[in-house]
Write an enzyme that holds these catalytic residues in place. Structure first.
Site, PDB file in Angstrom:
ATOM      1  CE  LYS A   1      -6.649 -11.195  -1.777  1.00  0.00           C
ATOM      2  NZ  LYS A   1      -7.229 -11.622  -0.617  1.00  0.00           N
TER       3      LYS A   1
ATOM      4  CE  LYS B   1      -4.372   1.580   1.809  1.00  0.00           C
ATOM      5  NZ  LYS B   1      -5.418   1.446   2.806  1.00  0.00           N
TER       6      LYS B   1
ATOM      7  CE  LYS C   1     -12.562  -5.280   2.567  1.00  0.00           C
ATOM      8  NZ  LYS C   1     -11.997  -6.586   2.914  1.00  0.00           N
TER       9      LYS C   1
HETATM   10  P1  ADP Z   1     -10.259  -8.742   0.896  1.00  0.00           P
HETATM   11  O1  ADP Z   1      -9.050  -9.228   0.132  1.00  0.00           O
HETATM   12  O2  ADP Z   1     -11.496  -8.822   0.093  1.00  0.00           O
HETATM   13  O3  ADP Z   1     -10.027  -7.388   1.511  1.00  0.00           O
HETATM   14  P2  ADP Z   1      -9.832  -9.705   3.563  1.00  0.00           P
HETATM   15  O4  ADP Z   1      -8.399  -9.292   3.451  1.00  0.00           O
HETATM   16  O5  ADP Z   1     -10.732  -8.926   4.457  1.00  0.00           O
HETATM   17  O6  ADP Z   1     -10.455  -9.760   2.093  1.00  0.00           O
HETATM   18  O7  ADP Z   1      -9.845 -11.245   3.951  1.00  0.00           O
HETATM   19  C1  ADP Z   1     -10.627 -11.868   4.953  1.00  0.00           C
HETATM   20  C2  ADP Z   1     -10.273 -13.344   4.995  1.00  0.00           C
HETATM   21  O8  ADP Z   1     -10.647 -13.973   3.770  1.00  0.00           O
HETATM   22  C3  ADP Z   1      -8.775 -13.618   5.161  1.00  0.00           C
HETATM   23  O9  ADP Z   1      -8.582 -14.772   5.948  1.00  0.00           O
HETATM   24  C4  ADP Z   1      -8.310 -13.848   3.757  1.00  0.00           C
HETATM   25  O10 ADP Z   1      -7.151 -14.634   3.691  1.00  0.00           O
HETATM   26  C5  ADP Z   1      -9.510 -14.551   3.133  1.00  0.00           C
HETATM   27  N1  ADP Z   1      -9.587 -14.247   1.700  1.00  0.00           N
HETATM   28  C6  ADP Z   1      -9.835 -13.049   1.137  1.00  0.00           C
HETATM   29  N2  ADP Z   1      -9.849 -13.120  -0.195  1.00  0.00           N
HETATM   30  C7  ADP Z   1      -9.582 -14.421  -0.502  1.00  0.00           C
HETATM   31  C8  ADP Z   1      -9.453 -15.147  -1.735  1.00  0.00           C
HETATM   32  N3  ADP Z   1      -9.621 -14.553  -2.919  1.00  0.00           N
HETATM   33  N4  ADP Z   1      -9.180 -16.452  -1.653  1.00  0.00           N
HETATM   34  C9  ADP Z   1      -9.018 -17.069  -0.468  1.00  0.00           C
HETATM   35  N5  ADP Z   1      -9.131 -16.448   0.722  1.00  0.00           N
HETATM   36  C10 ADP Z   1      -9.407 -15.136   0.716  1.00  0.00           C
END
Ligand code: ADP
Ligand code: TRP
Length: 326
Positions: free
Chosen positions: A194, A110, A197
């Site tokens: 990946k 970031k 959000k």
């Molecule tokens: P985002 O990437 O949407 O911001 P978060 O970082 O809040 O999601 O992730 C919340 C949980 O979901 C974490 O344990 C993260 O490893 C898992 N997670 C998020 N995106 C994925 C993905 N595309 N595949 C597998 N696990 C994910």
């Protein structure tokens, strides 16, 4: 065995969150003492709208319970109801080397993208985020932490910090292990990156039907004609998602048809949407019931907080004794 994980209330939950973190966490409820929380302190590093945080927090609680988090089996609470965690984070921050935190992707990526001169860039909270996460984990003597692959580095930092503290002040913390589902370690989003959000490429768990259908139909495919055989069918995005959402035999059948040629991408995506929609149907119904009974959900979080606090206050006291604060 104690299992612990957290999820931030920073946006709408998507199927990457579900398969990467929530589903494994829910399955583990029967394997040990499960402790799950909503990481609202962590969400403060990137979300600056109070009302949004309040709403998201309740939404995450509903989503998680609708997906199968059972308050009879798991302790479930909101992170900020346990201020002990922030106190422990201070103790841990004094044994967390700067270099270790500077190498963390959450901060480094970031900073490289946005710099650090205003709130849209990086703030101290984001830099210190892994230390707070270490406190979340260590304060419960957690053995196992189910997370998606992107959180692996944070668990490594947690282990390093715990080992440093133990070496310095004597055995205080249990050293946790990450649990990462290899087959679903990274759920791809509609553009093939990946699912996240932050990338606007999500398929939501509880999204409105029309909007989610549009997202599924918009999955990025190549320009090969339906008739062409596709020897790389296993790499197709819709196939990868179908493997998560459909019975193995059904997914294998679609994969074989795509490989042989004759199956159009539109038909494949329509089938994927149906499987996605049916997969979450029972959870959608359960969510509606919960939404009609918000007092119950709030009560679950409150009771969870007091149960969690009993454990956390003991471990915090142990760390204060060890380090000469008490
Ligand atoms: P985002 O990437 O949407 O911001 P978060 O970082 O809040 O999601 O992730 C919340 C949980 O979901 C974490 O344990 C993260 O490893 C898992 N997670 C998020 N995106 C994925 C993905 N595309 N595949 C597998 N696990 C994910
Ligand atoms: N950082 C995690 C995420 O963004 C959420 C989290 C906070 C967490 N504290 C935790 C996950 C402790 C596991 C254990 O997904």
């Amino acid at each position: 065995m104690r299992i612990l994980s957290g999820i931030q209330p920073s946006g709408t939950l998507h199927i990457g969150n579900y398969f990467g973190m929530m589903k494994p966490a829910i399955e583990l409820q029967d394997k040990g003492e499960a402790f799950y929380f909503i990481a609202n302190y962590h969400s403060m590093t990137s979300l600056f709208d109070a009302q949004q945080r309040r709403m998201n927090t309740l939404d995450v609680a509903l989503d998680f319970m609708a997906c199968g988090l059972d308050p009879k089996k798991s302790v479930f609470w909101k992170q900020s109801d346990l201020p002990e965690v922030t106190e422990l984070a201070w103790l841990l921050s004094t044994v967390a080397p700067m270099g270790l935190l500077e190498r963390c992707h959450s901060y480094k990526d970031k900073k490289a993208r946005l710099g650090g001169n205003d709130l849209d860039g990086v703030n101290h909270g984001l830099f210190a985020y892994p230390v707070l996460m270490a406190a979340d984990i260590l304060i419960f003597d957690s053995n196992l932490v189910p997370v998606g692959r992107d959180q692996k580095q944070h668990i490594e930092v947690t282990r390093d910090i715990a080992i440093k503290f133990n070496n310095l002040y004597g055995e205080t913390f249990v050293i946790p292990e990450p649990l990462i589902q290899n087959d679903v370690a990274v759920v791809p989003g509609s553009d093939g990156q990946k699912m996240s959000k932050s990338y606007g490429n999500t398929i939501d768990i509880f999204g409105e039907e029309k909007a989610q259908r549009k997202k599924v139909m918009g999955l990025v495919m190549d320009s090969r004609t339906p008739q062409e055989p596709k020897p790389d069918a296993e790499k197709n995005l819709a196939i990868q998602l179908l493997k998560l959402l459909a019975e193995p035999a059904v997914a294998a059948d679609f994969e074989n048809r795509l490989r042989a040629g004759g199956l159009g991408y539109g038909d494949l995506k329509k089938a994927l949407f149906e499987h996605y929609w049916n997969y979450f149907a029972p959870m959608r119904a359960r969510r509606e019931e919960l939404a009609d009974n918000l007092d119950h959900v709030r009560q679950v979080l409150q009771e969870g907080a007091s149960r969690a606090r009993e454990v956390a206050s003991k471990v915090l006291e142990r760390a204060k004794q060890a380090s000469g604060l008490n």
